[in-house]
Write a protein that holds these residues in place. Sequence first.
Motif, PDB file in Angstrom:
ATOM      1  N   ARG A 289       4.629  30.083  14.134  1.00 21.88           N
ATOM      2  CA  ARG A 289       3.586  29.163  13.682  1.00 21.88           C
ATOM      3  C   ARG A 289       4.131  27.900  13.017  1.00 21.88           C
ATOM      4  O   ARG A 289       3.590  27.417  12.039  1.00 21.88           O
ATOM      5  CB  ARG A 289       2.634  29.879  12.711  1.00 21.88           C
ATOM      6  CG  ARG A 289       2.034  31.141  13.257  1.00 21.88           C
ATOM      7  CD  ARG A 289       0.784  30.811  13.999  1.00 21.88           C
ATOM      8  NE  ARG A 289       0.060  32.037  14.319  1.00 21.88           N
ATOM      9  CZ  ARG A 289      -0.503  32.247  15.484  1.00 21.88           C
ATOM     10  NH1 ARG A 289      -0.431  31.342  16.418  1.00 21.88           N
ATOM     11  NH2 ARG A 289      -1.153  33.358  15.718  1.00 21.88           N
ATOM     12  N   ARG A 290       5.202  27.357  13.551  1.00 14.49           N
ATOM     13  CA  ARG A 290       5.756  26.112  13.036  1.00 14.49           C
ATOM     14  C   ARG A 290       5.114  24.936  13.764  1.00 14.49           C
ATOM     15  O   ARG A 290       4.855  25.027  14.964  1.00 14.49           O
ATOM     16  CB  ARG A 290       7.268  26.042  13.283  1.00 14.49           C
ATOM     17  CG  ARG A 290       8.047  27.199  12.717  1.00 14.49           C
ATOM     18  CD  ARG A 290       8.382  26.912  11.295  1.00 14.49           C
ATOM     19  NE  ARG A 290       9.545  27.658  10.899  1.00 14.49           N
ATOM     20  CZ  ARG A 290       9.636  28.277   9.734  1.00 14.49           C
ATOM     21  NH1 ARG A 290       8.645  28.200   8.873  1.00 14.49           N
ATOM     22  NH2 ARG A 290      10.718  28.934   9.426  1.00 14.49           N
ATOM     23  N   ASP A 291       4.892  23.825  13.048  1.00 14.83           N
ATOM     24  CA  ASP A 291       4.443  22.627  13.751  1.00 14.83           C
ATOM     25  C   ASP A 291       5.680  21.915  14.313  1.00 14.83           C
ATOM     26  O   ASP A 291       6.815  22.349  14.093  1.00 14.83           O
ATOM     27  CB  ASP A 291       3.606  21.719  12.850  1.00 14.83           C
ATOM     28  CG  ASP A 291       4.389  21.116  11.685  1.00 14.83           C
ATOM     29  OD1 ASP A 291       5.638  21.032  11.758  1.00 14.83           O
ATOM     30  OD2 ASP A 291       3.744  20.725  10.693  1.00 14.83           O
ATOM     31  N   TYR A 292       5.480  20.842  15.056  1.00 17.53           N
ATOM     32  CA  TYR A 292       6.622  20.214  15.724  1.00 17.53           C
ATOM     33  C   TYR A 292       7.616  19.630  14.725  1.00 17.53           C
ATOM     34  O   TYR A 292       8.816  19.588  14.991  1.00 17.53           O
ATOM     35  CB  TYR A 292       6.153  19.167  16.742  1.00 17.53           C
ATOM     36  CG  TYR A 292       5.675  17.863  16.147  1.00 17.53           C
ATOM     37  CD1 TYR A 292       6.556  16.812  15.932  1.00 17.53           C
ATOM     38  CD2 TYR A 292       4.346  17.694  15.802  1.00 17.53           C
ATOM     39  CE1 TYR A 292       6.118  15.622  15.388  1.00 17.53           C
ATOM     40  CE2 TYR A 292       3.900  16.514  15.256  1.00 17.53           C
ATOM     41  CZ  TYR A 292       4.787  15.485  15.048  1.00 17.53           C
ATOM     42  OH  TYR A 292       4.372  14.303  14.500  1.00 17.53           O
TER      43      TYR A 292
ATOM     44  N   ALA B 137      11.401  20.809  14.673  1.00 20.12           N
ATOM     45  CA  ALA B 137      12.504  19.848  14.747  1.00 20.12           C
ATOM     46  C   ALA B 137      13.520  20.109  13.647  1.00 20.12           C
ATOM     47  O   ALA B 137      14.737  20.131  13.895  1.00 20.12           O
ATOM     48  CB  ALA B 137      11.962  18.420  14.649  1.00 20.12           C
ATOM     49  N   ALA B 138      13.041  20.331  12.435  1.00 21.07           N
ATOM     50  CA  ALA B 138      13.952  20.580  11.307  1.00 21.07           C
ATOM     51  C   ALA B 138      14.735  21.872  11.510  1.00 21.07           C
ATOM     52  O   ALA B 138      15.951  21.917  11.280  1.00 21.07           O
ATOM     53  CB  ALA B 138      13.158  20.635   9.999  1.00 21.07           C
ATOM     54  N   ASP B 139      14.044  22.927  11.948  1.00 15.94           N
ATOM     55  CA  ASP B 139      14.718  24.214  12.161  1.00 15.94           C
ATOM     56  C   ASP B 139      15.780  24.132  13.252  1.00 15.94           C
ATOM     57  O   ASP B 139      16.815  24.791  13.176  1.00 15.94           O
ATOM     58  CB  ASP B 139      13.699  25.299  12.520  1.00 15.94           C
ATOM     59  CG  ASP B 139      12.831  25.695  11.332  1.00 15.94           C
ATOM     60  OD1 ASP B 139      13.177  25.343  10.180  1.00 15.94           O
ATOM     61  OD2 ASP B 139      11.803  26.353  11.558  1.00 15.94           O
ATOM     62  N   LEU B 140      15.499  23.326  14.282  1.00 17.42           N
ATOM     63  CA  LEU B 140      16.436  23.223  15.407  1.00 17.42           C
ATOM     64  C   LEU B 140      17.489  22.138  15.193  1.00 17.42           C
ATOM     65  O   LEU B 140      18.441  22.050  15.965  1.00 17.42           O
ATOM     66  CB  LEU B 140      15.665  22.936  16.700  1.00 17.42           C
ATOM     67  CG  LEU B 140      14.729  24.041  17.194  1.00 17.42           C
ATOM     68  CD1 LEU B 140      13.957  23.575  18.416  1.00 17.42           C
ATOM     69  CD2 LEU B 140      15.517  25.311  17.499  1.00 17.42           C
TER      70      LEU B 140
ATOM     71  N   ALA C 147      11.797  17.571  19.691  1.00 22.14           N
ATOM     72  CA  ALA C 147      11.034  18.812  19.522  1.00 22.14           C
ATOM     73  C   ALA C 147       9.745  18.752  20.330  1.00 22.14           C
ATOM     74  O   ALA C 147       9.391  19.722  21.016  1.00 22.14           O
ATOM     75  CB  ALA C 147      10.726  19.049  18.045  1.00 22.14           C
ATOM     76  N   ARG C 148       9.045  17.613  20.267  1.00 22.68           N
ATOM     77  CA  ARG C 148       7.811  17.458  21.057  1.00 22.68           C
ATOM     78  C   ARG C 148       8.116  17.555  22.552  1.00 22.68           C
ATOM     79  O   ARG C 148       7.365  18.169  23.316  1.00 22.68           O
ATOM     80  CB  ARG C 148       7.140  16.120  20.748  1.00 22.68           C
ATOM     81  CG  ARG C 148       6.317  16.136  19.480  1.00 22.68           C
ATOM     82  CD  ARG C 148       5.385  14.943  19.409  1.00 22.68           C
ATOM     83  NE  ARG C 148       6.112  13.690  19.398  1.00 22.68           N
ATOM     84  CZ  ARG C 148       6.373  12.974  18.311  1.00 22.68           C
ATOM     85  NH1 ARG C 148       5.972  13.392  17.136  1.00 22.68           N
ATOM     86  NH2 ARG C 148       7.042  11.846  18.393  1.00 22.68           N
ATOM     87  N   ARG C 149       9.213  16.945  22.999  1.00 25.04           N
ATOM     88  CA  ARG C 149       9.592  16.989  24.418  1.00 25.04           C
ATOM     89  C   ARG C 149       9.842  18.426  24.866  1.00 25.04           C
ATOM     90  O   ARG C 149       9.365  18.868  25.908  1.00 25.04           O
ATOM     91  CB  ARG C 149      10.835  16.139  24.658  1.00 25.04           C
ATOM     92  CG  ARG C 149      11.217  16.010  26.132  1.00 25.04           C
ATOM     93  CD  ARG C 149      12.556  15.307  26.319  1.00 25.04           C
ATOM     94  NE  ARG C 149      13.667  16.142  25.908  1.00 25.04           N
ATOM     95  CZ  ARG C 149      14.179  17.134  26.642  1.00 25.04           C
ATOM     96  NH1 ARG C 149      13.676  17.411  27.830  1.00 25.04           N
ATOM     97  NH2 ARG C 149      15.182  17.858  26.192  1.00 25.04           N
ATOM     98  N   ARG C 150      10.588  19.180  24.051  1.00 22.72           N
ATOM     99  CA  ARG C 150      10.886  20.570  24.405  1.00 22.72           C
ATOM    100  C   ARG C 150       9.623  21.417  24.454  1.00 22.72           C
ATOM    101  O   ARG C 150       9.449  22.244  25.359  1.00 22.72           O
ATOM    102  CB  ARG C 150      11.878  21.166  23.402  1.00 22.72           C
ATOM    103  CG  ARG C 150      13.268  20.568  23.504  1.00 22.72           C
ATOM    104  CD  ARG C 150      14.211  21.184  22.505  1.00 22.72           C
ATOM    105  NE  ARG C 150      15.503  20.511  22.500  1.00 22.72           N
ATOM    106  CZ  ARG C 150      16.539  20.906  21.780  1.00 22.72           C
ATOM    107  NH1 ARG C 150      16.455  21.975  21.004  1.00 22.72           N
ATOM    108  NH2 ARG C 150      17.685  20.235  21.835  1.00 22.72           N
ATOM    109  N   LEU C 151       8.748  21.210  23.476  1.00 23.25           N
ATOM    110  CA  LEU C 151       7.500  21.971  23.472  1.00 23.25           C
ATOM    111  C   LEU C 151       6.638  21.617  24.677  1.00 23.25           C
ATOM    112  O   LEU C 151       6.059  22.501  25.319  1.00 23.25           O
ATOM    113  CB  LEU C 151       6.730  21.709  22.171  1.00 23.25           C
ATOM    114  CG  LEU C 151       7.359  22.317  20.919  1.00 23.25           C
ATOM    115  CD1 LEU C 151       6.676  21.793  19.669  1.00 23.25           C
ATOM    116  CD2 LEU C 151       7.290  23.839  20.975  1.00 23.25           C
TER     117      LEU C 151
END
Length: 199
Positions: free
Chosen positions: A145-148, A152-155, A162-166
């Motif tokens: 349940r992480r937002d983008y 992004a921060a976690d990755l 992050a948006r592109r990957r999602l």
Amino acid sequence: MAKDAPRRWDRRMQQRLAHGEAAALGELYDRFASLVHGLAHRVLGDEDAADRITREVFAHVWENPDAYDPKQGPLRSWVATLTHQRAVQRLRQTGSAALARGGEGTAEDLERKVRRASAAARADYIVTAMPAPLRAALELAYFQRRDYRQTAADLGVTEDEARRRLRLGLQLLSTANDAGVQNDAGDRAEPHPGYRRAL
């Protein structure tokens, strides 16, 4: 050239199986057994039935290695397609038998059940087969349940990345319902390229 390495492995594995090399079957089993059992279980929802399908799939591969055509896609996809075909066939057989014995539901209910199980199995396959960066982003965003921004921060990537990957991961998952899972006879999955149309 590294991109061609899996295809070389697929061709070599097919050759080893065609020569009756038992060690090749063991290696193939070690690599794909969890995939086969997981897909079968996702369709059938039954541990014993998934075990039987797993045995049948590897027996089929052992007895028919030349049925695999490397030009049509990866060996992993072919094995997944075989699993899907057998699991769906088993689900229909057991469902039809239950209906014939006076079980609850209708033939239409059974087909809906088959379609749902097929889509779920395909989604599972897509997630496990997608590139690790896409899978990691989806797991963070949807299972944790992480937002983008948090994803992004976690990755350790930019928010745009992050948006592109999602987005890419979701586009792949959206194909889970693009199924060609049955013909009028209800027992045939389409060919296996990329497992795209098999489930």
